[in-house]
Enzyme design. Structure first.
Site, PDB file in Angstrom:
ATOM      1  N   LYS A  38       0.842  -1.211   0.000  1.00 16.43           N
ATOM      2  CA  LYS A  38       0.000   0.000   0.000  1.00 16.43           C
ATOM      3  C   LYS A  38       0.875   1.259   0.000  1.00 16.43           C
ATOM      4  O   LYS A  38       2.064   1.193   0.319  1.00 16.43           O
ATOM      5  CB  LYS A  38      -0.923  -0.020   1.222  1.00 16.43           C
ATOM      6  CG  LYS A  38      -0.197   0.037   2.547  1.00 16.43           C
ATOM      7  CD  LYS A  38      -1.127  -0.283   3.725  1.00 16.43           C
ATOM      8  CE  LYS A  38      -0.369  -0.276   5.032  1.00 16.43           C
ATOM      9  NZ  LYS A  38      -1.159  -0.855   6.142  1.00 16.43           N
ATOM     10  N   TYR A 263      13.768  31.584   4.395  1.00 20.04           N
ATOM     11  CA  TYR A 263      12.570  32.303   4.825  1.00 20.04           C
ATOM     12  C   TYR A 263      12.647  32.701   6.293  1.00 20.04           C
ATOM     13  O   TYR A 263      13.152  31.947   7.123  1.00 20.04           O
ATOM     14  CB  TYR A 263      11.332  31.428   4.618  1.00 20.04           C
ATOM     15  CG  TYR A 263      10.925  31.277   3.171  1.00 20.04           C
ATOM     16  CD1 TYR A 263      10.780  32.397   2.340  1.00 20.04           C
ATOM     17  CD2 TYR A 263      10.670  30.024   2.637  1.00 20.04           C
ATOM     18  CE1 TYR A 263      10.393  32.246   1.015  1.00 20.04           C
ATOM     19  CE2 TYR A 263      10.275  29.865   1.314  1.00 20.04           C
ATOM     20  CZ  TYR A 263      10.131  30.993   0.505  1.00 20.04           C
ATOM     21  OH  TYR A 263       9.758  30.845  -0.790  1.00 20.04           O
TER      22      TYR A 263
HETATM   23  C1  LIG Z   1      -0.395  -1.786   6.886  1.00 21.55           C
HETATM   24  C2  LIG Z   1      -0.931  -3.072   7.392  1.00 21.55           C
HETATM   25  C3  LIG Z   1      -0.072  -4.177   7.629  1.00 21.55           C
HETATM   26  C4  LIG Z   1       1.435  -4.087   7.568  1.00 21.55           C
HETATM   27  O1  LIG Z   1       1.925  -3.599   8.791  1.00 21.55           O
HETATM   28  P1  LIG Z   1       3.516  -3.458   9.046  1.00 21.55           P
HETATM   29  O2  LIG Z   1       3.596  -2.984  10.442  1.00 21.55           O
HETATM   30  O3  LIG Z   1       4.010  -2.457   8.076  1.00 21.55           O
HETATM   31  O4  LIG Z   1       4.117  -4.800   8.813  1.00 21.55           O
HETATM   32  C5  LIG Z   1      -0.665  -5.384   7.959  1.00 21.55           C
HETATM   33  N1  LIG Z   1      -2.009  -5.505   8.093  1.00 21.55           N
HETATM   34  C6  LIG Z   1      -2.836  -4.459   7.918  1.00 21.55           C
HETATM   35  C7  LIG Z   1      -4.305  -4.653   8.094  1.00 21.55           C
HETATM   36  C8  LIG Z   1      -2.341  -3.208   7.573  1.00 21.55           C
HETATM   37  O5  LIG Z   1      -3.172  -2.174   7.413  1.00 21.55           O
END
Ligand SMILES: *Cc1c(COP(=O)(O)O)cnc(C)c1O
Length: 367
Positions: A38, A263
């Site tokens: 993601k 700035y």
């Molecule tokens: C993002 C996510 C993961 C991965 O988590 P990490 O801590 O990056 O390994 C696993 N399960 C869900 C439901 C997530 O949203």
């Protein structure tokens, strides 16, 4: 994407593969692996990450359906779980053979209806249960109505039941986490008793794999670990850094005592100072909290502190003591420890440092 941009995020595919192997050796040989890509593969490049690991993993997960569609359009054929689908995306989800997480009755009923109208046959879906994170998921009290809905349909098939831990990295929360795992096991048991078949089950993210390997069940969901972070010094030291952020020096100025940089004139020179301007700013994910010497970059292997305020598209760094010239390479970070330092100074976590890297930074995969 403009290929001429000089600020580049290098993705090291060998490091990604190393990290995958590292987590694989913590698992039983039969445990399946889902890799989470993601948010552009945690700020890297989701399609490239997927191509690097696709032969060695069982599933991918994305947050939104659009991210899954990008993977499919790039030719990725591995099953893809969409963690946070919306009702209006369900048609696309089916069109691109994505697998929705059904987390409440609104989306569960909407998908059942769509599956019946099409009709679909045994279409894979995933059911998420809330065991304490209180973000997305059914409650255990929803089980009877879920089972009734499922028994009335052969249009969908539950591929997996899952839940998500709230504090798997925090050993002070061990009791709570074990409670979540036990709660999940109880939910699974009830569904198994009434459903007539046994979907896969999974609850562990990266720090879950590290701290609660006994709860690996049928599959684990590897995210940040693949990208080099174990949420713990000892574990991170076993992993390789996958993201290297580089740029160049655009211009060097010699500043006289009393003159200022940037700035709001936030940096005031107390002695003759050489300042180098670098084309990356807060719009690229460099927090303004890193200004005023809170953050630094490396030029010719020497640390150069950020002086003055971070601008939208640029930072200025002090190179008074560094032998360098315009056009020289600048390393914004090339190691997990540096990302952790930036996270600390930015009052956040490495997840945010990586995912905040803007899409205008060019991505380059190193094999
Ligand atoms: C993002 C996510 C993961 C991965 O988590 P990490 O801590 O990056 O390994 C696993 N399960 C869900 C439901 C997530 O949203």
């Amino acid at each position: 994407m403009n290929n001429n941009h000089v600020t580049i995020l290098e993705i090291n595919s060998q490091a990604v593969l190393h990290n995958l192997s590292y987590f694989k050796q913590k698992l039983q040989p039969e445990t399946k692996i889902l890799v989470v890509v993601k948010a552009f593969g945690y700020g890297s490049e989701a399609t490239e990450i997927a191509k690097i690991v696709q032969d060695q993993v069982d599933y991918f997960a994305v947050a939104y359906s659009s991210e899954g569609i990008t993977l499919r359009e790039a030719g990725i054929n591995t099953p893809i779980l969409v963690l946070h689908p919306q009702i209006k995306n369900l048609k696309d989800i089916v069109k691109y053979r994505l697998e929705p997480n059904l987390y409440n009755f609104k989306i569960f009923d909407a998908f059942l209806k769509l599956a019946d109208e099409k009709p679909l046959m045994n279409y894979p879906v995933h059911l998420k249960f809330n065991t304490g994170l209180n973000r997305l998921g059914f409650w255990h009290t929803d089980i009877p109505a879920i089972v009734t809905g499922l028994k009335g349909s052969n249009n969908i098939k539950v591929e997996s039941l899952f839940s998500h831990l709230a504090a798997s990295e925090d050993l002070n929360e061990q009791e709570f986490t074990v409670g979540q795992i036990n709660n999940f096991a109880y939910i699974v048991k009830h569904i198994y008793e009434h459903l007539g078949y046994q979907p896969m089950i999974h609850i562990l993210n990266t720090s879950g794999i590290i701290n609660y390997p006994k709860a690996q069940f049928d599959m684990v969901r590897l995210g940040i670990g693949l990208y080099g972070f174990g949420n713990d010094k000892q574990e991170t030291s076993q992993l390789k850094h996958t993201h290297t952020l580089k740029s160049i020096i655009s211009q060097i100025h010699l500043i006289q005592p009393g003159e200022t940089v940037g700035y709001n004139r936030a940096f005031v020179a107390s002695k003759p100072t050489r300042s180098a301007t670098i084309p990356i700013g807060h719009a690229d994910g460099i927090s303004r909290k890193l200004g005023n010497k809170n953050g630094f970059v490396f030029i010719n292997n020497q640390p150069a502190p950020i002086i003055g305020n971070v601008c939208m598209d640029m930072i200025m760094v002090d190179v008074t003591k560094i032998d360098c010239e315009e056009g020289d390479e600048v390393v914004i970070f090339n190691h997990q420890q540096h990302v952790e330092y930036m996270a600390h100074k930015s009052e956040t976590i490495p997840y945010e440092i990586l995912t905040a890297l803007s899409q205008r930074i060019k991505r380059l995969v190193k094999s």
